[in-house]
Design an enzyme around this catalytic site. Structure first.
Site, mmCIF file in Angstrom:
data_model
loop_
_atom_site.group_PDB
_atom_site.id
_atom_site.type_symbol
_atom_site.label_atom_id
_atom_site.label_comp_id
_atom_site.label_asym_id
_atom_site.label_seq_id
_atom_site.Cartn_x
_atom_site.Cartn_y
_atom_site.Cartn_z
ATOM 1 N N TRP A 101 0.824 -1.213 0.000
ATOM 2 C CA TRP A 101 0.000 0.000 0.000
ATOM 3 C C TRP A 101 0.858 1.263 0.000
ATOM 4 C CZ3 TRP A 101 -4.221 -1.095 -2.060
ATOM 5 C CH2 TRP A 101 -4.942 -2.256 -1.734
ATOM 6 N N ASP A 171 -1.543 6.643 6.183
ATOM 7 C CA ASP A 171 -2.670 5.797 5.781
ATOM 8 C C ASP A 171 -2.929 4.861 6.959
ATOM 9 O OD1 ASP A 171 -4.273 3.750 4.840
ATOM 10 O OD2 ASP A 171 -2.987 3.228 3.130
ATOM 11 N N LYS A 195 -12.201 -1.463 6.207
ATOM 12 C CA LYS A 195 -11.392 -2.422 6.954
ATOM 13 C C LYS A 195 -11.888 -2.531 8.398
ATOM 14 C CE LYS A 195 -9.041 -2.849 3.286
ATOM 15 N NZ LYS A 195 -7.818 -2.208 2.882
HETATM 16 C C1 LIG Z 1 -7.281 -1.728 1.673
HETATM 17 C C2 LIG Z 1 -6.259 -0.711 1.846
HETATM 18 C C3 LIG Z 1 -6.105 0.338 0.921
HETATM 19 C C4 LIG Z 1 -6.926 0.442 -0.349
HETATM 20 O O1 LIG Z 1 -8.229 0.791 -0.097
HETATM 21 P P1 LIG Z 1 -9.317 0.885 -1.272
HETATM 22 O O2 LIG Z 1 -10.444 1.581 -0.559
HETATM 23 O O3 LIG Z 1 -9.653 -0.487 -1.711
HETATM 24 O O4 LIG Z 1 -8.751 1.728 -2.352
HETATM 25 C C5 LIG Z 1 -5.150 1.286 1.178
HETATM 26 N N1 LIG Z 1 -4.367 1.222 2.277
HETATM 27 C C6 LIG Z 1 -4.480 0.224 3.170
HETATM 28 C C7 LIG Z 1 -3.587 0.206 4.363
HETATM 29 C C8 LIG Z 1 -5.422 -0.774 2.993
HETATM 30 O O5 LIG Z 1 -5.528 -1.761 3.884
#
Ligand SMILES: *Cc1c(COP(=O)(O)O)cnc(C)c1O
Length: 361
Positions: A101, A171, A195
């Site tokens: 990511w 993030d 998540k």
């Molecule tokens: C799942 C995830 C993403 C991507 O998210 P989307 O909403 O599917 O674009 C980005 N960063 C992390 C840490 C993730 O777990």
């Protein structure tokens, strides 16, 4: 009705209480005669929903008044572009690579500014968090970027990097609200909600006022513009109303439980059940090399025999323990045990692992 224990990395389980509340509200939300899915985003009912949700997340995270909370569409991947578009002033940013990511985020950012990779754990398949106490932070960096919890590799920063005075952007998608974040240590933190917070469809961005600027890259699409989103209280266009509503119910669930310190206590207790078992087993092996870097949310592990792993995932599914396959890029197994996964689910998984080990060693 029988529900499964869903160990998916996302979309993931939601608290059963929240699902029941949503079900009870479905046909007639609070006397409005309609569901939240059907109502105007300009209605008094929805205004109350989004304002209460913002108030509740502010309380849960003790968000200082000089930070905005933005509900944005496009999920996590959209923020990979929104961050450089909104924050670039000098046109330089430092990225720390600890998994897919952050790699993807850096790759997207390269379209808009100069990316310097100042640390990486790619040398050992991202199985640890690099020492970030004294990094070669670029003098003109607009920000230092991290992915705080690495969903695929199961590592998490336990100490935030020393950014030497530069803004930290994180993030937090896969550890959002799993414990308290000290918001004032970040310029921007953001998470896709699917998540750990709600259904897919939204990313929550928490950004300090002075980083929400008018004079940004003019190519920035309106839908990624932090200033326009903030000025319009996340209602510039039709937002993902139902997602925001469910996030709001999750915030209230967290508050009823006692807040994020209690959530963390439960998450530590729950993760220990699995980690203790993995540490004592010579059949299953956790893949994170430094124990102190282990995530409370995502627990990758292997047997080391692809056929047995396939069999494990299949038989677990038959026992109502679903989505235990590792990410397609790494294989093996991964148990994502977010906030809504009850301890009983992890205990059932460990019982299953014990039986599987006995039968297959
Ligand atoms: C799942 C995830 C993403 C991507 O998210 P989307 O909403 O599917 O674009 C980005 N960063 C992390 C840490 C993730 O777990």
């Amino acid at each position: 009705m029988s529900r499964v224990y869903n160990f998916s990395a996302g979309p993931a389980m939601l608290p059963e209480e929240v699902l029941q509340e949503a079900a009870a509200d479905m046909m007639d939300y609070h006397g409005s005669g309609q569901s939240v899915m059907e109502m105007s985003h300009r209605s008094a009912e929805f205004k109350a929903i989004i304002e209460t949700a913002e108030q509740d997340i502010r309380e849960l995270l003790d968000i200082p008044d000089n930070y905005q909370v933005l509900f944005m569409q496009g999920g996590g991947n959209q923020q990979f572009a929104a961050v450089p578009l909104n924050l670039a002033q000098n046109g330089v940013a430092d990225y720390i690579l600890t998994g897919q990511w952050s790699k993807k985020a850096a790759k997207e950012a390269e379209k808009y500014l100069k990316v310097n990779v100042i640390a990486s754990s790619a040398d050992k398949t991202f199985s640890y968090i690099p020492d970030c106490s004294d990094l070669p932070v670029s003098e003109d960096a607009d920000y230092v970027y991290i992915c705080e919890n690495n969903t695929i590799y199961g590592t998490k920063y336990k100490t935030l990097p020393n950014t030497k005075g530069k803004e930290l952007v994180a993030d937090v998608s896969s550890c959002f609200l799993s414990e308290k974040h000290d918001v004032k240590k970040y310029g921007v933190l953001w998470g896709g909600v699917q998540k750990n917070v709600g259904p897919a469809g939204c990313a929550i961005v928490i950004a300090r006022n002075d980083l929400i600027r008018e004079d940004i890259n003019p190519i920035t699409p309106v839908m990624m513009n932090y200033k326009i989103t903030a000025d319009n209280h996340s209602l510039y266009n039709t937002p993902p109303c139902y997602t925001i509503y469910i996030c709001g119910l999750v915030f209230q669930w967290l508050k009823r439980m006692g807040g994020l310190d209690e959530m963390k206590r439960r998450n530590v207790e729950k993760a220990s059940v699995l980690y203790d078992y993995l540490d004592g087993s010579d059949f299953f092996h956790g893949t994170v090399t430094n124990k102190e870097d282990r995530s409370l949310m995502n627990v990758p592990f292997v047997i080391g025999d692809k056929d047995l792993e396939k069999k494990f995932i299949q038989e677990a599914k038959e026992a109502s323990l679903v989505n235990l396959g590792g990410h397609r890029t790494v294989g093996g197994m991964r148990a994502s045990i977010y906030n809504a996964m009850p301890k009983a689910g992890v205990e059932k998984l460990v019982d299953f692992m014990e039986q599987f080990e006995k039968a297959n060693r």
